[in-house]
Write a protein that holds these residues in place. Structure first.
Motif: not given
Length: 353
Positions: A60-73
């Protein structure tokens, strides 16, 4: 400030595809079960083999990042050679790793995924330290630096965090999306109802929803007036029961039958988006994380979020791996325009009695 922080499992996934696998169906009076089988004591040829990162927290972190979201996990890694590989891959994907927990003992999660010629899979999973995320492992002050907390299924001891995370989000005005999994649901309705009170999004499959609401979905028959055009009344009951008087948007996934949703005002039904299935692993993570991202991007528009999530999940099942098929929002829009027959239906609550 992060757009989203995910919490869940991290694994090294090994995919093994063999057309020699047999699908054996066993039926009883009340149910039918399918099994993947290989000749006992034989050496079988592998048609394809690959390795990739997996686990609900990572996918899910990979997907959020791919969708342009600033992400941490928040994931827990073992004391082994896999741990630095996962950290490097996360960093390469633009995902913050400051919340990643590195254990001084134990092994990182590991899975062997056996893929059949039909695209379905059997997973042999070693949880490793995924099941040992503890409250002391999490820097809750860092969690305050996010708009959304996305909680993937938590196993073992890690599952004890769910109610604490839900209360934390409520206290700090953080939006919460939960894909709880069976372990949490088996704790019972009383335990889970407190968590639902704080959630903005709850995603379950039909079996999990049935278990939580103690509702058996009766089969359609010619003699019973079940809805053929929209949502089965037992599913309607589950959606209403899960929503209750809360703010939560409830999503129930039903495999090839599609997805149902309810926000207290409208019911929604999304069919399965057309896809040539190669492997179903990761489809659930892709759907629920894309739905959450689209709800943020499109101002909590459930219909739009269901469209986006259905497309991205379909893209994932067409490739061998849980992350290789991820699309951007622009790519999702192109897919939607190319399939004008794909429609998400919506009816008001009052229309279903």
């Amino acid at each position: 400030m992060f757009d989203v922080i995910t919490i869940g499992s991290a694994t090294l996934d090994v995919f093994i595809e063999s057309d020699s696998a047999n699908i054996v169906s066993v039926s009883s009076k009340d149910k039918r079960s399918d099994f993947m089988s290989f000749p006992y004591g034989s050496k079988m040829e592998i048609d394809d083999f690959s390795r990739s990162l997996g686990g609900g927290g990572i996918n899910t972190a990979m997907n959020f990042s791919h969708l342009g979201f600033k992400t941490s996990t928040v994931v827990k890694l073992g004391h082994d050679e896999i741990s630095p590989v996962i950290c490097d891959r996360l960093a390469q994907a633009g995902i913050d790793t400051s919340n990643t927990v590195k254990s001084k003992e134990g092994l990182t999660g590991f899975s062997i995924i056996l893929v059949s010629f039909q695209g379905d899979r059997t997973v042999l999973a070693h949880r490793g330290v995924n099941s040992l995320i503890k409250e002391k492992d999490i820097d809750f002050n860092r969690l305050k630096e996010t708009k959304w907390l996305y909680v993937a299924p938590l196993a073992g001891e890690s599952n004890k965090l769910l109610d604490k995370l839900a209360a934390f989000c409520a206290q700090n005005n953080i939006k919460l999306s939960i894909n709880a999994g069976t372990t949490a649901i088996k704790k019972g309705e009383k335990y889970f109802s407190k968590i639902i009170e704080t959630a903005d999004i709850l995603v379950l499959n039909k079996e999990e929803a049935s278990l939580l609401t103690k509702t058996h979905v009766r089969p359609d028959t010619k003699n019973e007036k079940y809805s053929k055009n929209f949502i089965h009344p037992d599913v309607v009951h589950m959606l209403r029961a899960l929503r209750g008087e809360n703010k939560v948007n409830v999503i129930i996934t039903d495999g090839k039958a599609g997805v149902y949703a309810y926000n207290g005002k409208h019911f929604y039904k999304a069919p399965e988006f057309p896809a040539v299935v190669r492997s179903t692993l990761g489809a659930g993570d892709a759907f629920s994380s894309t739905f959450t991202a689209a709800m943020e991007k499109y101002n909590m528009d459930i219909k739009k979020a269901l469209e986006c999530a259905s497309v991205n999940a379909a893209a994932v099942v067409e490739v061998f791996g849980a992350q290789e098929g991820f699309l951007t929002f622009d790519e999702i829009e192109k897919k939607l325009k190319a399939e004008p027959g794909f429609k998400v239906e919506m009816v008001p609550d009052s229309a279903l009695g």
